[in-house]
Design a protein around this motif. Structure first.
Motif, mmCIF file in Angstrom:
data_model
loop_
_atom_site.group_PDB
_atom_site.id
_atom_site.type_symbol
_atom_site.label_atom_id
_atom_site.label_comp_id
_atom_site.label_asym_id
_atom_site.label_seq_id
_atom_site.Cartn_x
_atom_site.Cartn_y
_atom_site.Cartn_z
ATOM 1 N N ALA A 198 0.829 -1.209 0.000
ATOM 2 C CA ALA A 198 0.000 0.000 0.000
ATOM 3 C C ALA A 198 0.863 1.259 0.000
ATOM 4 N N ARG A 199 0.393 2.294 -0.665
ATOM 5 C CA ARG A 199 1.093 3.575 -0.701
ATOM 6 C C ARG A 199 1.112 4.189 0.696
ATOM 7 N N LEU A 200 2.301 4.643 1.132
ATOM 8 C CA LEU A 200 2.421 5.212 2.472
ATOM 9 C C LEU A 200 3.613 6.164 2.546
ATOM 10 N N HIS A 201 3.823 6.967 1.522
ATOM 11 C CA HIS A 201 4.963 7.876 1.486
ATOM 12 C C HIS A 201 4.759 9.044 2.450
ATOM 13 N N THR A 202 5.867 9.543 3.004
ATOM 14 C CA THR A 202 5.800 10.667 3.947
ATOM 15 C C THR A 202 6.745 11.804 3.581
ATOM 16 N N TRP A 203 7.548 11.633 2.525
ATOM 17 C CA TRP A 203 8.557 12.640 2.166
ATOM 18 C C TRP A 203 8.681 12.728 0.650
ATOM 19 N N TRP A 204 8.793 13.989 0.167
ATOM 20 C CA TRP A 204 9.038 14.263 -1.246
ATOM 21 C C TRP A 204 10.061 15.386 -1.323
ATOM 22 N N SER A 205 11.063 15.226 -2.139
ATOM 23 C CA SER A 205 12.163 16.183 -2.224
ATOM 24 C C SER A 205 11.698 17.554 -2.681
ATOM 25 N N TYR A 206 12.409 18.572 -2.188
ATOM 26 C CA TYR A 206 12.188 19.945 -2.665
ATOM 27 C C TYR A 206 12.721 20.139 -4.083
ATOM 28 N N ARG A 207 13.543 19.210 -4.548
ATOM 29 C CA ARG A 207 14.205 19.399 -5.840
ATOM 30 C C ARG A 207 13.231 19.344 -7.014
ATOM 31 N N SER A 208 12.084 18.755 -6.807
ATOM 32 C CA SER A 208 11.089 18.685 -7.874
ATOM 33 C C SER A 208 10.203 19.924 -7.836
ATOM 34 N N PRO A 209 10.067 20.641 -8.944
ATOM 35 C CA PRO A 209 9.212 21.837 -8.969
ATOM 36 C C PRO A 209 7.758 21.514 -8.615
ATOM 37 N N ASP A 210 7.304 20.332 -8.995
ATOM 38 C CA ASP A 210 5.936 19.907 -8.686
ATOM 39 C C ASP A 210 5.999 18.483 -8.157
ATOM 40 N N TRP A 211 5.932 18.340 -6.849
ATOM 41 C CA TRP A 211 6.092 17.019 -6.251
ATOM 42 C C TRP A 211 5.003 16.045 -6.681
ATOM 43 N N THR A 212 3.833 16.564 -7.048
ATOM 44 C CA THR A 212 2.735 15.676 -7.441
ATOM 45 C C THR A 212 2.915 15.110 -8.846
ATOM 46 N N LYS A 213 3.734 15.774 -9.661
ATOM 47 C CA LYS A 213 3.858 15.359 -11.063
ATOM 48 C C LYS A 213 4.631 14.061 -11.203
ATOM 49 N N ASN A 214 5.822 13.990 -10.559
ATOM 50 C CA ASN A 214 6.571 12.733 -10.656
ATOM 51 C C ASN A 214 6.358 11.839 -9.435
ATOM 52 N N ASP A 215 5.854 12.438 -8.336
ATOM 53 C CA ASP A 215 5.437 11.676 -7.152
ATOM 54 C C ASP A 215 6.518 10.702 -6.676
ATOM 55 N N ARG A 216 7.721 11.216 -6.505
ATOM 56 C CA ARG A 216 8.830 10.357 -6.092
ATOM 57 C C ARG A 216 8.990 10.387 -4.568
ATOM 58 N N GLY A 217 8.070 9.743 -3.907
ATOM 59 C CA GLY A 217 8.038 9.767 -2.455
ATOM 60 C C GLY A 217 8.803 8.626 -1.803
ATOM 61 N N ARG A 218 9.057 8.807 -0.507
ATOM 62 C CA ARG A 218 9.674 7.758 0.318
ATOM 63 C C ARG A 218 9.000 7.782 1.693
ATOM 64 N N ARG A 219 8.954 6.644 2.358
ATOM 65 C CA ARG A 219 8.413 6.574 3.719
ATOM 66 C C ARG A 219 9.581 6.629 4.697
ATOM 67 N N LEU A 220 9.911 7.845 5.123
ATOM 68 C CA LEU A 220 11.030 8.058 6.045
ATOM 69 C C LEU A 220 10.569 8.243 7.483
#
Length: 260
Positions: A198-220
């Motif tokens: 199941a999806r459960l990400h809690t962190w997305w880098s500031y390096r992406s201008p739009d975090w929702t577009k590539n949705d490269r999350g991690r559960r940290l």
């Protein structure tokens, strides 16, 4: 009782969204990491104005820092030096029912997953090992929460294959976190309520201008409990929408509700 953990990445800079979250989610206890402020400058008055009268802080200028803010009384303020260099990365308390609550900010570990060329990575592994030694001797009901800076499962990252050599998801870090979990049979409450994959990400880098577009999350960010406390857990929630709030942290809050 609702307990929240959130790496806020500067509590003073993001005080507005912290206050918004407290008004909307109404947790009983808020554990913050990366407060980035010395104790004398912590905005305790703002929290007390919202009914959070109990404020325990372990701060440091510009870096690190942890805090526990609560509507219920707290006792036995502990501060473990798992980093072995006096960085402000842990604060622990006892709740009125006797349960321990430990709030921790594990080091990120730098960019290169090799302790020989990157001392920060070695410090991270040593930090987790010290936590493991503490955990193995633990003999009381406990909740362990915070920014662990490790995403252990393949489904805890946007791409297991792409991140195998990226700090936070390397096999050596995952093995270290596994040893910590096994040292006291900790229950990972996030995955207890949302089993992998199941999806459960809690962190997305500031390096992406739009975090929702590539949705490269991690559960940290994690909330664990000893088996006796885990039996009282009733729900777990990740507030993903907070990543789109004004001046957001790169982490979002997680919350577990307990029946006590």
């Amino acid at each position: 009782m609702k307990i929240v953990s959130w790496n806020i990445n500067s509590v003073r800079f993001r005080l507005d969204i912290v206050e918004q979250f407290l008004r909307e989610a109404a947790p009983d206890i808020l554990c913050l990491q990366e407060t980035k402020v010395i104790d004398a400058d912590f905005p305790a008055a703002s929290f007390r104005a919202l009914g959070y009268d109990h404020v325990l802080i372990h701060g440091q200028r510009m870096h690190h820092g942890v805090a526990i803010i609560s509507r219920v009384p707290l006792a036995e303020d502990d501060r473990f030096d798992w980093q072995a260099n006096r960085e402000a990365r842990h604060i622990g308390v006892r709740l009125p029912n006797g349960v321990r609550l430990e709030n921790v900010y594990v080091p990120a570990g730098g960019d290169v997953p090799d302790r020989e060329v990157n001392p920060k990575f070695g410090q991270k592994l040593d930090f987790v090992q010290r936590m493991t030694e503490w955990s193995a001797s633990l003999n009381c009901p406990t909740i362990l929460t915070g920014d662990f800076n490790i995403a252990p499962l393949p489904s805890d990252v946007w791409s297991h294959k792409a991140l195998l050599k990226v700090v936070s998801h390397t096999p050596v870090e995952v093995e270290a976190l596994d040893r910590l979990q096994q040292s006291n049979s900790w229950v990972d409450l996030g995955r207890h309520f949302y089993p992998a994959p199941a999806r459960l990400h809690t962190w997305w880098s500031y390096r992406s201008p739009d975090w929702t577009k590539n949705d490269r999350g991690r559960r940290l960010d994690h909330m664990w409990a000893t088996s006796d406390v885990a039996q009282a857990a009733r729900s777990h929630q990740v507030f993903e929408a907070c990543r789109s709030w004004l001046k957001p942290s790169d982490h979002v809050p997680i919350m577990t509700e307990f029946d006590f």
